[in-house]
Design an enzyme around this catalytic site. Structure first.
Site, PDB file in Angstrom:
ATOM      1  N   ASP A 200     -35.045  45.245  -9.564  1.00  0.00           N
ATOM      2  CA  ASP A 200     -35.276  44.119  -8.565  1.00  0.00           C
ATOM      3  C   ASP A 200     -36.581  43.520  -9.476  1.00  0.00           C
ATOM      4  OD1 ASP A 200     -35.416  42.237  -6.124  1.00  0.00           O
ATOM      5  OD2 ASP A 200     -37.561  42.858  -6.263  1.00  0.00           O
ATOM      6  N   GLU A 284     -29.735  41.792 -10.235  1.00  0.00           N
ATOM      7  CA  GLU A 284     -29.478  40.637  -9.487  1.00  0.00           C
ATOM      8  C   GLU A 284     -29.280  39.343 -10.319  1.00  0.00           C
ATOM      9  OE1 GLU A 284     -32.451  39.481  -6.863  1.00  0.00           O
ATOM     10  OE2 GLU A 284     -33.956  40.414  -8.274  1.00  0.00           O
ATOM     11  N   ASP A 362     -40.268  45.520  -2.676  1.00  0.00           N
ATOM     12  CA  ASP A 362     -39.408  45.367  -4.139  1.00  0.00           C
ATOM     13  C   ASP A 362     -38.683  46.724  -4.371  1.00  0.00           C
ATOM     14  OD1 ASP A 362     -40.806  42.903  -4.037  1.00  0.00           O
ATOM     15  OD2 ASP A 362     -42.052  43.767  -5.693  1.00  0.00           O
TER      16      ASP A 362
END
Ligand SMILES: [Zn+2]
Length: 388
Positions: A200, A284, A362
């Site tokens: 992340d 992502e 996170d």
């Protein structure tokens, strides 16, 4: 087949030829030209720029394309001595460069964007010329350039074994000259790894990993802000168009270049570490466009996430690892343990779920990201094989 989109601004450029393991990658080396060679390099660059601008003017006033312009090049070379002194591919590539600018313009028009028309280039906007596979030769530490001479090269690292050089771009950066060699070779994969990781990306720490590790944010711009401000001030105080201002601009560019080099070096190290350890890496999908326009724009761009993901992507391909991107929707709102969706405010730094799972937000997001490709407790080797 895996394909990596070139980002020439970062100096990374790697593609996989479809259906094979060969890879095209660019290696950049510093050139050490003597005075005569430096003059010739500069003259070639200036002539190419002049040609580019003339060809642009021609295309503005007449309807004609790249092939017609290429035909006219023969005439140009007959009539003007300075163009006889430049390898024909270099001139052709300059015309192709202009053609690419037009192609991009038309493509973006078709997509309904509002692109700017290709522009005339001044001294600062035109910094490279290119050879195809002829017109140059690399022998040891000497790069022979057609019509320019035998230029010394600082071979800071060796080219890969059994590689062939496909093309050469000669580039000027902050007054220094570089050779960018596009090299085709077959990379050797790393031994298999059955470890998987989710990433992340964030600003608080550069990245949070699903295993609980966090990579700190180095914030290069912030660290070098004083140096940068000083150089900017120096430029602002000098008179426009003056010799001293030009010198100050060059110094400012060098500061930027140094920051950029530090950032790239750091990103290379972090991405290589990940590739060495993990067989499957999940991150992502980034929508940086929107982010880079907000109040945090400077920090977002300084972090260099896009560059980082590009590096991970091509290094994974090189090493035979899997790299996957997933949609970022709800990654920070979902519980990695039970899958429940629970809204969090941005100020909430901890993930606390009703199921009892507690962890830094996170890291929770990184676990959710990993879970979208490789669910908790799944056999990584099988997952790697199935997504491959
Ligand atoms: Zn839960």
């Amino acid at each position: 087949m895996l394909c990596f989109v070139p980002r020439p601004d970062t100096g990374i450029f790697a593609t996989f030829q479809s259906g094979s393991r060969t890879m095209l990658k660019t290696f950049r080396y510093r050139l050490v030209p003597n005075k005569t060679q430096r003059d010739k390099l500069q003259r070639t660059l200036d002539s190419c720029r002049f040609l580019y601008n003339c060809a642009l003017e021609q295309r503005r006033s007449q309807r004609l394309g790249i092939y017609e312009q290429k035909r006219q090049l023969t005439e140009v070379r007959h009539s003007f001595n300075e163009y006889k002194d430049i390898h024909v591919h270099v001139l052709q590539n300059t015309l192709f460069k202009l053609d690419r600018a037009f192609q991009a313009f038309f493509r973006r028009c078709r997509n309904g964007e509002k692109p700017g028309f290709p522009r005339f280039k001044n001294e600062n906007g035109f910094d490279s010329f290119a050879f195809n596979n002829t017109g140059f030769k690399l022998q040891g530490k000497i790069l022979s350039l057609c019509k320019i001479g035998n230029v010394k090269v600082r071979l800071s690292r060796p080219l890969p074994k059994d590689s062939t050089i496909k093309a050469l771009t000669v580039k000027r950066v902050c007054g220094a000259w570089y050779a960018c060699l596009a090299v085709e070779y077959t990379p050797t994969p790393l031994p298999a790894s059955d470890k998987a990781v989710g990433i992340d990306l964030g600003l608080e720490s550069f990245a949070a990993l699903s295993n609980g590790e966090r990579i700190g944010n180095p914030r290069f711009l912030e660290k070098n802000a004083r140096e940068l401000r000083r150089a900017q001030r120096r430029v602002a105080r000098r008179q426009k168009g003056s010799h001293r201002r030009r010198k100050a601009v060059l110094r400012l560019q060098k500061v930027h270049e140094r920051i950029r080099n530090r950032r790239l070096d750091w990103l290379h190290k972090r991405s290589t570490e990940l590739i060495r350890k993990y067989g499957l890496i999940v991150a992502e999908e980034l929508h940086i466009r929107g982010l880079a326009q907000g109040v945090l724009a400077k920090q977002v761009l300084d972090a260099g996430w896009a560059t980082f993901l590009d590096m991970v992507s091509y290094k994974a391909a090189e090493a035979g690892r899997r790299f996957e991107k997933v949609e970022p929707k709800y990654t920070s709102q979902t519980c990695p343990a039970c899958g429940a969706v629970k809204k969090k405010k941005l100020s909430e730094r901890m993930h606390r779920c009703d199921c009892g799972y507690q962890i830094h937000r996170d890291i929770a997001a990184a676990q959710v990201i990993l879970g979208r490709i490789c669910p908790l407790g799944a056999n990584v080797a099988e997952v790697v094989a199935s997504v491959a």
